[in-house]
Scaffold this motif. Structure first.
Motif, PDB file in Angstrom:
ATOM      1  N   UNK A  85       0.811  -1.223   0.000  1.00 32.84           N
ATOM      2  CA  UNK A  85       0.000   0.000   0.000  1.00 32.84           C
ATOM      3  C   UNK A  85       0.841   1.268   0.000  1.00 32.84           C
ATOM      4  N   UNK A  86       2.120   1.150  -0.363  1.00 39.45           N
ATOM      5  CA  UNK A  86       2.873   2.360  -0.662  1.00 39.45           C
ATOM      6  C   UNK A  86       3.943   2.806   0.322  1.00 39.45           C
ATOM      7  N   UNK A  87       4.402   1.936   1.228  1.00 43.02           N
ATOM      8  CA  UNK A  87       5.452   2.353   2.167  1.00 43.02           C
ATOM      9  C   UNK A  87       6.773   2.617   1.447  1.00 43.02           C
ATOM     10  N   UNK A  88       7.214   1.639   0.635  1.00 40.43           N
ATOM     11  CA  UNK A  88       8.499   1.801  -0.047  1.00 40.43           C
ATOM     12  C   UNK A  88       8.468   3.057  -0.914  1.00 40.43           C
ATOM     13  N   UNK A  89       7.342   3.261  -1.604  1.00 39.04           N
ATOM     14  CA  UNK A  89       7.223   4.433  -2.469  1.00 39.04           C
ATOM     15  C   UNK A  89       7.292   5.738  -1.687  1.00 39.04           C
ATOM     16  N   UNK A  90       6.571   5.831  -0.583  1.00 36.74           N
ATOM     17  CA  UNK A  90       6.572   7.088   0.169  1.00 36.74           C
ATOM     18  C   UNK A  90       7.957   7.345   0.784  1.00 36.74           C
ATOM     19  N   UNK A  91       8.591   6.265   1.238  1.00 40.33           N
ATOM     20  CA  UNK A  91       9.895   6.407   1.904  1.00 40.33           C
ATOM     21  C   UNK A  91      10.951   6.973   0.967  1.00 40.33           C
ATOM     22  N   UNK A  92      10.749   6.789  -0.357  1.00 42.27           N
ATOM     23  CA  UNK A  92      11.767   7.206  -1.341  1.00 42.27           C
ATOM     24  C   UNK A  92      11.258   8.306  -2.261  1.00 42.27           C
ATOM     25  N   UNK A  93      10.261   9.019  -1.790  1.00 44.46           N
ATOM     26  CA  UNK A  93       9.571  10.023  -2.616  1.00 44.46           C
ATOM     27  C   UNK A  93      10.517  11.058  -3.231  1.00 44.46           C
ATOM     28  N   UNK A  94      10.263  11.378  -4.485  1.00 46.06           N
ATOM     29  CA  UNK A  94      10.978  12.473  -5.153  1.00 46.06           C
ATOM     30  C   UNK A  94      10.001  13.634  -5.347  1.00 46.06           C
ATOM     31  N   UNK A  95      10.363  14.833  -4.830  1.00 42.87           N
ATOM     32  CA  UNK A  95       9.438  15.970  -4.911  1.00 42.87           C
ATOM     33  C   UNK A  95       9.075  16.306  -6.354  1.00 42.87           C
ATOM     34  N   UNK A  96       7.828  16.737  -6.582  1.00 46.22           N
ATOM     35  CA  UNK A  96       7.448  17.186  -7.920  1.00 46.22           C
ATOM     36  C   UNK A  96       8.172  18.490  -8.248  1.00 46.22           C
ATOM     37  N   UNK A  97       8.238  18.782  -9.520  1.00 47.33           N
ATOM     38  CA  UNK A  97       8.927  19.973 -10.026  1.00 47.33           C
ATOM     39  C   UNK A  97       8.605  21.235  -9.216  1.00 47.33           C
ATOM     40  N   UNK A  98       7.314  21.449  -8.924  1.00 44.85           N
ATOM     41  CA  UNK A  98       6.892  22.680  -8.249  1.00 44.85           C
ATOM     42  C   UNK A  98       7.386  22.775  -6.804  1.00 44.85           C
ATOM     43  N   UNK A  99       7.835  21.649  -6.236  1.00 48.68           N
ATOM     44  CA  UNK A  99       8.292  21.664  -4.838  1.00 48.68           C
ATOM     45  C   UNK A  99       9.757  21.243  -4.754  1.00 48.68           C
ATOM     46  N   UNK A 100      10.517  21.733  -5.681  1.00 54.42           N
ATOM     47  CA  UNK A 100      11.895  21.282  -5.868  1.00 54.42           C
ATOM     48  C   UNK A 100      12.812  21.439  -4.658  1.00 54.42           C
ATOM     49  N   UNK A 101      12.565  22.456  -3.843  1.00 56.63           N
ATOM     50  CA  UNK A 101      13.472  22.717  -2.731  1.00 56.63           C
ATOM     51  C   UNK A 101      13.371  21.721  -1.579  1.00 56.63           C
ATOM     52  N   UNK A 102      12.413  20.811  -1.639  1.00 59.79           N
ATOM     53  CA  UNK A 102      12.233  19.840  -0.549  1.00 59.79           C
ATOM     54  C   UNK A 102      13.052  18.586  -0.812  1.00 59.79           C
ATOM     55  N   UNK A 103      13.395  17.872   0.267  1.00 60.31           N
ATOM     56  CA  UNK A 103      14.187  16.655   0.111  1.00 60.31           C
ATOM     57  C   UNK A 103      13.639  15.565   1.032  1.00 60.31           C
ATOM     58  N   UNK A 104      13.437  14.360   0.480  1.00 57.76           N
ATOM     59  CA  UNK A 104      13.034  13.208   1.295  1.00 57.76           C
ATOM     60  C   UNK A 104      14.176  12.209   1.337  1.00 57.76           C
TER      61      UNK A 104
END
Ligand code: GTP
Ligand code: SPV
Ligand code: MN
Length: 583
Positions: free
Chosen positions: A250-269
């Motif tokens: 249900x999306x744990x691995x995906x959320x843990x490695x999230x890449x910010x969308x273009x509009x939110x570039x300054x964030x880092x996961x």
């Protein structure tokens, strides 16, 4: 390899029962692992992949009937049945030992027994726990090498007199009729037989790090949870850690490695963990989390450079693939990977496959086992012995209807209720029907090693002991519209929701109080650069009272199973919800 009497006595007993031809201690050395890789390729247990494109990578196919966890054959064996509770299968320990001993009797004749000492957590960390797994499968040895810290270090950690979790696995003849995954929490023991698939046999993972560990946590005042751990840094450099529990696939691995969308570039996961968290109260009064695993056992289908670039990048070397398709040039493929399907491949069953076959080339629960250290976004705190301080706990499920995109619990007790009332559609991660809504409190229904009523009580107790507890939220990325399409873009765009969550923790974001908790207003979610109309977002952020009333009925039915083991806090919250919905 050791003088520890407890280890040697146990090994002796297990050897007498299983009667292997040979015993091999796993020391964790590259030379020994290399020998095992060669041997497994020679016997056909592993297929060597294209070593130029995928160095150090191998493919393994399990039996057709052995492709997922088997919840119906998983048992919690406590001396009293009520200590296992209404959500677990139970056998009396004596009966289970007797029944399984017969199955293990002589099952390793003509085979080698590998002795794998392993650490869950980083050596020397106050969180760390040790186990020893005995197995007749090289696949298990090679996977445990990726998923845990194994070998000499682990034996040192056990020392001359230390305790350890006793894990026995035999693949025997992979007969589903005699397949058992059995935990004996009171004896710190796990017995698994007649499977050779991932979660059933990598005993450090769900069996130890969740079922046994949750039992230990209850006794010792800490928690073992089915949670990813991520670090989120905003453009100002402020960092928060979030732990999130979603059911399997249900999306744990995906959320843990999230890449910010273009509009939110300054964030880092950054990723601390993608499946399991052990949580303890820190000296500073906050809740601290660590990932006991060293690798990812991730779902392959749907993983692409678009959906989860970081996971895909992690699997380009030193990875074991289970039940994916093999391409003609010795690479791997699965549904939802980049590019077109190959014109020809060998499917997960080892059969010829073309796009015209009309079947899936990779099993829906096919997986990769990859070293976490290879992940491009691995957190610098991945191996921090102290763990990381958690600002927010997020629960979530796969709900086509009912649950809004995100909401916040009013306080800890309400948050525990929100976790305890989680429900989600079943997935291919466990044998059985897919897409059926079931209640899955804290995403732990298959993994809680004791009575879940007591587990809720433990959560409530922990809240009283944590001076500065994390805030608790619920999310749902999986709402469907009337045409059966996902309403929320998901994946990288989930950051938009995480930002609201973190801002709520910092007291920076607004919310409206509803019957079920605090929801963001439409204007509180940043939709810059997103092709999402306001009406859809409004719908995603709405609470349908009538739908929630029927949800309430489902909650009551579920909680009734626990009888007097259901804590007052949960009953109180259930009444509050009912009052709110009837106002
Ligand atoms: P386990 O390893 O079984 O515990 O699974 P998990 O919780 O780590 O799930 P994972 O991240 O592997 O995702 C499972 C499936 O859900 C994959 O096919 C993903 O592509 C899909 N998925 C993940 N995140 C999202 C999302 O935000 N939206 C949608 N629509 N699908 C998603
Ligand atoms: C899950 O099913 O939640 C997994 C895979 O993470 S397994 O290790 O098989 O449990
Ligand atoms: Mn999982």
């Amino acid at each position: 390899m050791t003088n520890n009497k407890k280890v040697l006595t146990w090994l002796d007993e297990m050897t007498k029962m299983c009667q292997p031809d040979k015993i091999v201690w796993i020391d964790g050395s590259e030379s020994q692992l290399d020998e095992l890789r060669k041997e497994s390729v020679a016997t056909g247990e592993m297929i060597e992949l294209n070593q130029e494109k995928l160095p150090g990578c191998y493919l393994h196919r399990t039996a057709e009937n052995d492709v997922a966890r088997v919840e119906g054959r998983t048992f919690i064996c406590t001396s009293k049945e009520e200590d296992a509770g209404p959500t677990n299968n139970w056998m009396a320990p004596k009966d289970a030992y007797e029944k399984l001993s017969k199955l293990y009797e002589g099952c390793m004749k003509g085979r080698t027994m590998y002795v794998i000492p392993f650490i869950m957590g980083v050596k020397g960390s106050p969180f760390a726990k040790v186990g020893i797994e005995l197995t007749d499968s090289i696949y298990v040895v090679l996977n445990m090498n990726i998923m845990t810290r194994m070998g000499k270090d682990a034996l040192e950690e056990i020392g001359e007199d230390g305790d350890f979790t006793k894990c026995l696995h035999a693949k025997k003849d992979v007969n589903p009729e005699d397949r058992y995954i059995v935990q004996f929490p009171e004896d710190n023991t796990i017995w698994s037989i007649n499977s050779a698939y991932g979660g059933n046999v990598l005993l450090g993972k769900k069996c130890f790090a969740l079922r046994i560990a949750s039992y230990l946590g209850k006794q010792q005042g800490w928690m073992a949870e089915h949670m990813l751990i991520l670090g989120l840094t905003n453009p100002q450099g402020e960092k928060h850690y979030i732990a999130a529990a979603f059911p399997s696939a249900c999306g744990k691995t995906n959320l843990a490695m999230l890449i910010p969308p273009e509009a939110l570039k300054g964030y880092k996961v950054e990723t601390v963990g993608d499946d399991i968290a052990w949580l303890k109260i820190g000296e500073d009064g906050r809740l601290w989390a660590m990932n006991p695993e060293a690798g990812f056992f991730g779902v392959a289908p749907g993983t692409s450079s678009k959906t989860n670039y970081n996971a895909l990048a992690t699997t380009r070397k030193n990875t074991i693939f289970t039940n994916v398709a093999l391409t003609d040039d010795g690479e791997v493929w699965w549904e939802g990977m980049d590019g077109d399907a190959p014109a020809h491949a060998i499917d997960w069953l080892g059969k010829e496959w073309t796009p015209a076959s009309g079947t899936k080339a990779a099993h829906p629960n096919s997986r990769f086992t990859a070293p976490a250290a290879q992940c491009p976004c691995i957190s610098p705190d991945f191996e921090n012995k102290a763990g990381v301080p958690i600002s927010a706990i997020v629960f979530g499920g796969r709900r086509a209807k009912t649950a809004p995109l995100v909401y916040q619990a009013r306080d800890w007790e309400h948050g525990v209720f929100v976790g305890a009332t989680m429900a989600s559609e079943t997935t291919a991660a466990a044998a059985g029907a897919v897409g059926v809504v079931r209640r899955d409190p804290m995403a732990m229904i298959p993994f809680c090693g004791y009575n879940m009523g007591d587990y809720f009580a433990h959560w409530l107790e922990m809240g009283k002991k944590i001076p500065n507890p994390p805030k608790i939220f619920h999310v749902n990325w999986f709402r469907l519209d009337d045409n059966g399409k996902f309403m929320w873009p998901g994946f990288g765009d989930n950051l938009r929701v995480l930002n609201w969550i973190v801002d709520r923790c910092d007291g920076k974001a607004d919310a409206v109080e509803t019957e079920i908790g605090y929801l963001p207003k439409v204007s509180d979610i940043n939709v810059d650069g997103l092709d999402l109309d306001e009406a859809t977002l409004k719908e995603l952020l709405s609470v349908d009272k009538e739908v929630w009333k029927s949800e309430l009925a489902g909650m009551k039915e579920f909680f009734a199973k626990f009888g007097d083991r259901l804590p007052e806090g949960i009953k109180h919250q259930l009444n509050l919800l009912e009052e709110n919905l009837n106002k």
